[in-house]
Design an enzyme around this catalytic site. Structure first.
Site, mmCIF file in Angstrom:
data_model
loop_
_atom_site.group_PDB
_atom_site.id
_atom_site.type_symbol
_atom_site.label_atom_id
_atom_site.label_comp_id
_atom_site.label_asym_id
_atom_site.label_seq_id
_atom_site.Cartn_x
_atom_site.Cartn_y
_atom_site.Cartn_z
ATOM 1 N N ASP A 105 -11.098 -54.223 -5.566
ATOM 2 C CA ASP A 105 -12.360 -54.831 -5.964
ATOM 3 C C ASP A 105 -13.084 -55.414 -4.743
ATOM 4 O O ASP A 105 -12.499 -55.600 -3.693
ATOM 5 C CB ASP A 105 -12.130 -55.933 -7.001
ATOM 6 C CG ASP A 105 -11.306 -57.089 -6.451
ATOM 7 O OD1 ASP A 105 -10.426 -56.846 -5.606
ATOM 8 O OD2 ASP A 105 -11.548 -58.228 -6.869
ATOM 9 N N GLU A 106 -14.331 -55.665 -4.898
ATOM 10 C CA GLU A 106 -15.147 -56.314 -3.870
ATOM 11 C C GLU A 106 -15.052 -55.634 -2.505
ATOM 12 O O GLU A 106 -14.923 -56.289 -1.480
ATOM 13 C CB GLU A 106 -14.775 -57.793 -3.749
ATOM 14 C CG GLU A 106 -14.948 -58.556 -5.041
ATOM 15 C CD GLU A 106 -14.462 -59.988 -4.964
ATOM 16 O OE1 GLU A 106 -14.891 -60.767 -5.810
ATOM 17 O OE2 GLU A 106 -13.650 -60.325 -4.079
#
Length: 127
Positions: A105-106
């Site tokens: 993620d991110e």
């Protein structure tokens, strides 16, 4: 262990590291209470600290996150680390669970698109 430099150079301080004995204690404490401990190695983002011990896995000196997908050393390090943490190679697995989380993620891709070697690698693979 095979990658002590990740903890030595990547931790915020010496007090913010887990030794193999610490991990074994946490896993056993949880097991006795019916809790399973699942490992998370958040890659390719959130791995900026890896650059301190393994600068070859980062896209550039001024671009340290996400990890350099254009360099095979990145995948060799990830594979070796996961193997050490999760398999029974030589009976040294730190996490007995067969499940793990790889994050993902991110992921900020600016470094990938701005570092020529990585941008070329991505373009050649249709990314």
């Amino acid at each position: 262990r095979r990658y002590p430099e990740l903890a030595r150079h990547g931790a915020f301080s010496a007090q913010e590291r887990y030794s193999p004995a610490d991990l074994a204690e946490v896993v056993e404490f949880a097991r006795l209470r019916g809790v399973r401990v699942m490992l998370e190695v958040d890659t390719p983002g959130h791995a900026r600290s890896w650059c301190a011990g393994h600068p070859e896995v980062c896209p550039a000196r001024d671009c340290k996150e996400p990890l350099n997908v254009a360099n095979n050393a990145t995948f060799e390090l990830i594979e070796g680390l996961l193997r050490e943490l999760t398999t029974a190679d030589e009976g040294l697995a730190l996490f007995p669970e067969r499940l793990l989380h790889l994050g993902g993620d991110e992921v900020r891709t600016h470094c990938w698109t701005s570092v020529p070697q990585v941008a070329q690698w991505m373009q050649s693979r249709g990314f």
